[in-house]
Write an enzyme that holds these catalytic residues in place. Sequence first.
Site, PDB file in Angstrom:
ATOM      1  N   CYS A 183       0.857  -1.178   0.000  1.00 15.19           N
ATOM      2  CA  CYS A 183       0.000   0.000   0.000  1.00 15.19           C
ATOM      3  C   CYS A 183       0.897   1.234   0.000  1.00 15.19           C
ATOM      4  O   CYS A 183       1.724   1.392   0.891  1.00 15.19           O
ATOM      5  CB  CYS A 183      -0.915   0.025   1.224  1.00 15.19           C
ATOM      6  N   ASN A 196      -3.269  -6.999  -0.702  1.00 11.03           N
ATOM      7  CA  ASN A 196      -4.682  -7.372  -0.715  1.00 11.03           C
ATOM      8  C   ASN A 196      -4.897  -8.537   0.234  1.00 11.03           C
ATOM      9  O   ASN A 196      -3.967  -9.271   0.554  1.00 11.03           O
ATOM     10  CB  ASN A 196      -5.085  -7.824  -2.135  1.00 11.03           C
TER      11      ASN A 196
END
Lengths: 311, 311
Positions: free
Chosen positions: B238, B247
């Site tokens: 991220c 994810n």
Amino acid sequence: MSSAVLWTDVAPRDGLQNVSATIPTDAKMRLVRGLLDAGVPRVEATAFVSPKWVPQLADAAALLDALGDDALPRLRVLIPNSRGLELALERSVRNVLVTIGVTETFNRRNVNRSVAESLADLGGIVEVAHANGCSVDVALSVAFGCPFEGRVAPDRVSDMCARVADAGVDEVGIADTIGVATPAAVTHLCQLMSAVVPAERMSLHVHDTRGIGVANVVTAYQSGVRRFDGSVGGVGGCPFAPRSTGNVCSEDALLALTSLGATTTANLAALCDVASALERDLGQPLPGRLYRAGVWTGTPVVDDAAEKRVG
Amino acid sequence: MSSAVLWTDVAPRDGLQNVSATIPTDAKMRLVRGLLDAGVPRVEATAFVSPKWVPQLADAAALLDALGDDALPRLRVLIPNSRGLELALERSVRNVLVTIGVTETFNRRNVNRSVAESLADLGGIVEVAHANGCSVDVALSVAFGCPFEGRVAPDRVSDMCARVADAGVDEVGIADTIGVATPAAVTHLCQLMSAVVPAERMSLHVHDTRGIGVANVVTAYQSGVRRFDGSVGGVGGCPFAPRSTGNVCSEDALLALTSLGATTTANLAALCDVASALERDLGQPLPGRLYRAGVWTGTPVVDDAAEKRVG
């Protein structure tokens, strides 16, 4: 029922017992102190077991002495038998954990006793401990599956829960020692357990071996369980699954629980700091997630990397 | 309602887009092929975005050509705008994903448009895509929180869900782009969403940034959501949280979902093999857990390490 969760951080015992690196006693003391200062209600500090089997915890007595009497009311110590209880009581320990394997093979290899012998010993341990102002918790190991006997019948586990509760213990826990529990299995076993153990004495101990530890904790909370074990930073491993991660991460699981209205005295940001310090002491990243990303406060975070973000 | 889950593995796109290492096109082809062979219903293979912003996906056209026409029916490709759709249609792509940020700041920095402009563009994209036999999914980014604007009002998200659904898109997804969703937030937003989007068209895209991704997926499933995104091995990251994971891990989440009765065409053991192969191609361990421990079959596993096990 109450939304208050009694979280026990077992990083100093189950966590450190399952990592290759050993850290000095003073680092363990900082870990336990950090957890207590972070507001964790209870910390499983160490175990009085044979240093031959668990060299990582050979400094049990020294650690307890270093922590001092003021820490004792919030510490739990694992003991495998009556001899372990004697050693714990010599250090004025107020809360011990006895583990009993649900399967004959696991219990035999773990504490060199039959399940019947362990259950028979329990009465004496409870009697002596209570007479000395020490509470006794029991964790039923491999309650969701055994590395030696495979699947374990839930009825077999609930029968043992009943027998252990009848022995007068203060907490009855089901332990997913090898990390094979699923939300469906947790729901089913918690239902059976709640029929024979008072809700406030039920406990769940899970490992995140297969990535669904937090989901299992949430499921158990929704089933009425209010006592849980976990390790800060998710530190630990599993001797039956090389490369696998450890206990469910305390701060990650508490983030999920508190979002659902559960209350805890633990401070998540402070727990993240403890995880970061432990990462430095161990010299390796821990499995936990929250301590890396940080607690989200809901306030904006400007970051140039946003320029690169698509999707 | 149906127990069938439509799982989309976004590792080749969202996953690889957020790791520092870049892997050659043929390794990406093996990844996508492996996912399809493992029975994953849909794979988000790549994106037609500017190589200037996302160099990791600069080989989008080459990858699609290498995968060949037989793979197309199960592939989805991210496009930021009409130009991206043109490029996708040139490659006979049958399913595209358009992301629209819920907040003005995020959408502006992400696709250099206002939210109103993105919503206005959507009608034309749907019209052209449908005219060319291509379905259009929309993911509403930062639906649970924005790095630039902080908290996002759930009503604001559900209003956008309604407008996007009215535009005739085939799937409406809420994306936890920065990994701040919680089970409580997921339940609340899914309830609002289900009032304006048909259940079978709702989708959830979460990141495991804070360790509760699987719990969020389980919560959404219990709220009626049947479409999910995740990445094999949990590969990714991220840009707003350095050191954070990616994810939600496809195989870890599917393990939890299937335990609750959800059905999928994906084979978990095969997904673990794909994760192990990706780990080798990237030269670094992935965040996922199940692929390291392996799917538990319920059969005994003898291990000498048991001798060392206590508790």
